[in-house]
Structures are given as structure tokens and as C-alpha cells.
Design an enzyme around this catalytic site. Sequence first.
Site, short mmCIF file in Angstrom:
data_model
loop_
_atom_site.label_atom_id
_atom_site.label_comp_id
_atom_site.label_asym_id
_atom_site.label_seq_id
_atom_site.Cartn_x
_atom_site.Cartn_y
_atom_site.Cartn_z
N LYS A 94 -16.24 -14.40 -9.08
CA LYS A 94 -15.89 -12.97 -9.11
C LYS A 94 -17.15 -12.09 -9.07
CE LYS A 94 -12.50 -11.76 -12.00
NZ LYS A 94 -11.30 -11.16 -11.41
N GLY A 150 0.79 -1.23 0.00
CA GLY A 150 0.00 0.00 0.00
C GLY A 150 0.82 1.27 0.00
N SER A 151 2.05 1.21 -0.53
CA SER A 151 2.85 2.44 -0.54
C SER A 151 2.25 3.49 -1.49
CB SER A 151 4.32 2.15 -0.87
OG SER A 151 4.46 1.77 -2.21
N ASN A 152 1.60 3.04 -2.56
CA ASN A 152 0.92 4.01 -3.44
C ASN A 152 -0.33 4.58 -2.77
OD1 ASN A 152 2.16 4.35 -6.28
ND2 ASN A 152 2.38 2.17 -5.84
N ASN A 157 -5.42 2.39 -13.17
CA ASN A 157 -4.45 1.46 -12.60
C ASN A 157 -3.04 2.01 -12.81
OD1 ASN A 157 -3.42 -1.03 -11.52
ND2 ASN A 157 -3.02 -1.73 -13.61
N ILE A 195 -10.23 -6.87 -12.93
CA ILE A 195 -11.56 -6.30 -12.69
C ILE A 195 -12.54 -6.98 -13.65
CG2 ILE A 195 -12.93 -4.16 -12.84
CD1 ILE A 195 -10.91 -4.17 -10.50
N MET A 234 -4.21 -7.09 -7.04
CA MET A 234 -3.70 -8.19 -7.87
C MET A 234 -4.81 -9.05 -8.49
SD MET A 234 -0.54 -7.57 -7.77
CE MET A 234 0.30 -9.05 -8.33
N ARG A 235 -5.94 -8.44 -8.81
CA ARG A 235 -7.03 -9.19 -9.45
C ARG A 235 -7.52 -8.44 -10.68
NH1 ARG A 235 -9.06 -13.19 -6.52
NH2 ARG A 235 -7.93 -13.32 -4.56
N HIS A 277 0.97 0.62 -13.28
CA HIS A 277 1.70 -0.61 -13.60
C HIS A 277 3.19 -0.30 -13.73
CE1 HIS A 277 2.18 -4.68 -15.12
NE2 HIS A 277 3.02 -4.17 -16.01
C1 GRF Z 1 3.22 -1.03 -7.62
O1 GRF Z 1 4.52 -1.17 -8.10
C2 GRF Z 1 2.24 -0.95 -8.76
O2 GRF Z 1 2.80 -0.43 -9.92
C3 GRF Z 1 1.85 -2.37 -8.97
O3 GRF Z 1 1.86 -2.96 -7.70
C4 GRF Z 1 2.77 -2.26 -6.86
C5 GRF Z 1 2.02 -1.92 -5.60
O4 GRF Z 1 2.88 -1.45 -4.60
N1 GRF Z 1 0.57 -2.46 -9.65
P1 GRF Z 1 2.27 -0.81 -3.26
O5 GRF Z 1 1.35 -1.86 -2.62
O6 GRF Z 1 1.54 0.43 -3.63
O7 GRF Z 1 3.46 -0.55 -2.38
#
Ligand code: GRF
Length: 200
Positions: A65, A12-14, A107, A93, A90-91, A109
Site C-alpha cells: 500500500k 461513480g454515480s457519486n 468518505n 486509506i 473500496m480500499r 457510507h
Molecule cells: C455508495 O453507495 C457509497 O456510499 C459507497 O459506495 C457506493 C459507491 O457508489 N461507499 P457509486 O460508485 O458512487 O455509484
Amino acid sequence: MKNIAVFASGSGSNFQAILDAINNGSLKAKIKLLVCDQKNAYAIERAKAAQIPQFVFTAKNYLNKEEYENEIVHELKKYGVEFIVLAGYMRLIGPTLLKEYEGRIVNIHPSLLPAFPGKDAIGQALAARVKVSGVTIHFVDEGMDTGPIIAQQAVTIEDGETRESLQRKIQAVEHKLYPEVLQKLFSTSKEEEKWETSVH
Ligand code: GRF
């Protein structure tokens, strides 16, 4: 002010970067809900610390789903969510969520799409020995990391680059780019354009 939900499966760093940008005023949005499919994900701790409600589910406890996405849609509506931000969810949609939110799901990536879609994009880039990879933010459709591209930023891969060092560089880009792109998207949304023409 957009009401958003962030979907995450891991650290969840983003999610945190988006929250920090909201708190420092650079991103005008409100995170109404964290949706998470892993009960031990650190993203949940971050949401708790920020007093953001969480909807945590275990996919294998549902028939399919469609069943869990129906429940997600119900939660999103309950919280008045207008826009979905995938951040390490990681799923794929499915049609249930897409029907309700198509055009309003983005999203991030860790590669320059269409190169290296799917799992372990960083490992894929290293294995391919490319000199440049990066970050892509895109609208979500039914495909795996397909959908119209909104923004991309390149990251150089140096000789001797390790998975850890490349991941660090990519994440540093992500944490800055995602909040900036979201702010741009939200400030040019149709709703706000309409609002602006009606008051000026
Ligand atoms: C990120 O690198 C994003 O690009 C990918 O999954 C990672 C998630 O990292 N889809 P975090 O959980 O936000 O740290």
C-alpha cells in the site's frame, strides 16, 4: 475554489453527482483528478466524458500500500489537490495518504454509522431487519468507516424492501447530500475564514 480529487472503484454515480453540482454552480470546487483502482470501472468513462484526468492503478502491481499511495500522493501534488473525496473507493486509506491529507479526506457510507461499517452495508441492514438505515458522511482516519461524523440522513426501510429498492433510495439521498455537505465544508474552511477576515 477548492481543488479536489475523487477516489472511486465502481460506477461513480457519486462522482457524477459531485461533477453535476460543480457544473450547475451549487458546489464551488474543481475536480482535478479521478483516482481509481479498477481499470474497468465506469467512473473512468465518466471522467473521460468530462475531460477530467484519471490516475488508474492496479494494487497488485505494487509491493504494498505504501508504494502505490506514494505514487497517488505524487499525482495529487502534481495536480495541486487540496482535498480528497472518497466515493465508493473500496480500499482502506493508509498512513502514507493520511500523513499528507489527514483532516482533508472525507468518505460517504451507505448506513447510519457506527451501524454496519465495511462491505455491503445495505445487505447488512436488510439482514439485521432494521427499519431505518441511511447515509453517513465522515472524515477519514485509519479505521474502517470510523472517523468524526459530519452529516447523516436516515432512510426508512419498508416491509418487502429489496436490496435494489433500498440501494436506489440510499443513492438518491447520497447524490443530493454529498455535494451539499462538501459545499458547506469548503465554504467554512479555515483558509476562507482567514481570507474573509483579511478583506472585510
Ligand atoms: C455508495 O453507495 C457509497 O456510499 C459507497 O459506495 C457506493 C459507491 O457508489 N461507499 P457509486 O460508485 O458512487 O455509484
